[in-house]
Design a protein around this motif. Structure first.
Motif, PDB file in Angstrom:
ATOM      1  N   PHE A   1      12.561 147.906  51.199  1.00 42.36           N
ATOM      2  CA  PHE A   1      12.035 148.576  49.488  1.00 42.36           C
ATOM      3  C   PHE A   1      13.382 149.321  48.889  1.00 42.36           C
ATOM      4  O   PHE A   1      12.719 149.558  47.282  1.00 42.36           O
ATOM      5  CB  PHE A   1      11.228 149.049  49.965  1.00 42.36           C
ATOM      6  CG  PHE A   1      10.078 148.023  50.176  1.00 42.36           C
ATOM      7  CD1 PHE A   1       9.041 147.258  49.106  1.00 42.36           C
ATOM      8  CD2 PHE A   1       9.979 147.511  51.997  1.00 42.36           C
ATOM      9  CE1 PHE A   1       8.677 146.694  49.917  1.00 42.36           C
ATOM     10  CE2 PHE A   1       9.257 146.566  51.725  1.00 42.36           C
ATOM     11  CZ  PHE A   1       7.893 146.782  50.669  1.00 42.36           C
ATOM     12  N   ALA A   2      14.221 150.222  49.373  1.00 46.74           N
ATOM     13  CA  ALA A   2      15.257 150.701  48.418  1.00 46.74           C
ATOM     14  C   ALA A   2      16.205 150.052  47.353  1.00 46.74           C
ATOM     15  O   ALA A   2      16.635 150.426  46.379  1.00 46.74           O
ATOM     16  CB  ALA A   2      15.925 152.192  49.905  1.00 46.74           C
ATOM     17  N   TYR A   3      16.341 149.296  48.734  1.00 40.48           N
ATOM     18  CA  TYR A   3      17.025 147.771  47.091  1.00 40.48           C
ATOM     19  C   TYR A   3      16.594 147.529  46.805  1.00 40.48           C
ATOM     20  O   TYR A   3      16.828 147.215  44.926  1.00 40.48           O
ATOM     21  CB  TYR A   3      17.994 146.315  48.827  1.00 40.48           C
ATOM     22  CG  TYR A   3      19.101 146.723  48.966  1.00 40.48           C
ATOM     23  CD1 TYR A   3      20.327 147.288  48.384  1.00 40.48           C
ATOM     24  CD2 TYR A   3      19.080 147.127  50.802  1.00 40.48           C
ATOM     25  CE1 TYR A   3      21.606 147.306  48.985  1.00 40.48           C
ATOM     26  CE2 TYR A   3      20.572 146.953  51.281  1.00 40.48           C
ATOM     27  CZ  TYR A   3      21.407 147.332  50.479  1.00 40.48           C
ATOM     28  OH  TYR A   3      22.910 147.453  51.311  1.00 40.48           O
ATOM     29  N   ASP A   4      15.647 147.248  46.977  1.00 42.64           N
ATOM     30  CA  ASP A   4      14.474 146.669  45.605  1.00 42.64           C
ATOM     31  C   ASP A   4      14.369 147.764  44.443  1.00 42.64           C
ATOM     32  O   ASP A   4      14.572 147.333  43.250  1.00 42.64           O
ATOM     33  CB  ASP A   4      13.309 146.356  45.780  1.00 42.64           C
ATOM     34  CG  ASP A   4      12.084 145.344  45.143  1.00 42.64           C
ATOM     35  OD1 ASP A   4      12.802 144.588  44.576  1.00 42.64           O
ATOM     36  OD2 ASP A   4      11.104 146.004  45.011  1.00 42.64           O
ATOM     37  N   ALA A   5      14.565 148.972  45.078  1.00 46.87           N
ATOM     38  CA  ALA A   5      14.244 149.519  43.463  1.00 46.87           C
ATOM     39  C   ALA A   5      14.996 150.606  42.977  1.00 46.87           C
ATOM     40  O   ALA A   5      15.302 150.535  41.846  1.00 46.87           O
ATOM     41  CB  ALA A   5      13.222 151.212  44.502  1.00 46.87           C
TER      42      ALA A   5
END
Length: 154
Positions: free
Chosen positions: A130-134
C-alpha cells in the motif's frame, strides 16, 4: 471543493464481477470463432483457429490468477482489520485528489524499513504494497501483495 466518497466494497465487487462477465463473453465468442475456423479444414484457417484458441486460455489463466489474489488480499485485509492494523491512507492530497509525493516517499521509507526488519512477516509486506501504491508504483505494489500472500499462506 468537496471530496468524493470512496466507493463501497459492494460496488467495487459488483464492477469486478461485471467486467469478469464481459471478459467471459468475449472469451466465449473468440473460442467459438476459433472453433469455426478449425472446422473449415483449410490449413490457414486451422492455423488461425489454433492461434485464436491461445487467447481464451491465457485470458482464463490471468482471470483466475487475479481473482485468487483478490480473495487472498481480502482475507489478509479482514485479518488486519480484526487486529486494527489496516494501513490508513492519511497522506496529504492536492485539491485534485493526488497524493503529495514527498509525504508518500517519507511514509514509504518508514514502511520499507519495517519490511526490511521483518522480511518474513506478511503484514509488513501488505503495508509495503500500500505504500508502493500511494507512491504511484503499481507494479511493485502488486509484487509486494503477491509476496505477502505467499507468506500469509504459510
Amino acid at each position: 471543493m468537496a471530496r468524493r466518497r470512496p466507493r463501497s466494497s459492494a460496488v467495487a465487487i459488483g464492477a469486478a464481477v461485471a467486467l469478469t462477465a464481459l471478459l467471459a463473453l468475449y472469451v466465449v465468442l473468440v473460442a467459438a470463432r476459433a472453433t469455426a475456423l478449425v472446422r473449415t479444414g483449410e490449413p490457414v484457417a486451422i492455423a488461425l483457429g489454433v492461434a485464436l484458441w491461445v487467447l481464451p486460455v491465457v485470458a482464463i489463466w490471468f482471470l483466475a490468477r487475479e481473482w485468487a489474489l483478490a480473495i487472498d488480499v481480502q482475507r489478509m485485509a479482514d485479518t488486519l482489520a480484526e487486529a486494527d492494523e489496516l494501513p490508513v491512507d492519511d497522506l496529504p492530497r492536492s485539491p485534485g485528489g493526488r497524493v503529495d509525493r514527498g509525504a508518500a516517499r517519507a511514509a514509504f521509507d518508514d514502511v520499507r524499513e519495517r519490511c526490511e526488519a521483518e522480511p518474513d512477516d506478511w503484514r509488513s509486506w501488505y503495508h509495503l504494497a500500500f505504500a508502493y501504491d500511494a507512491a504511484g508504483d503499481r507494479r511493485r505494489a502488486r509484487e509486494s501483495l503477491r509476496h505477502a500472500r505467499t507468506l500469509y499462506r504459510r
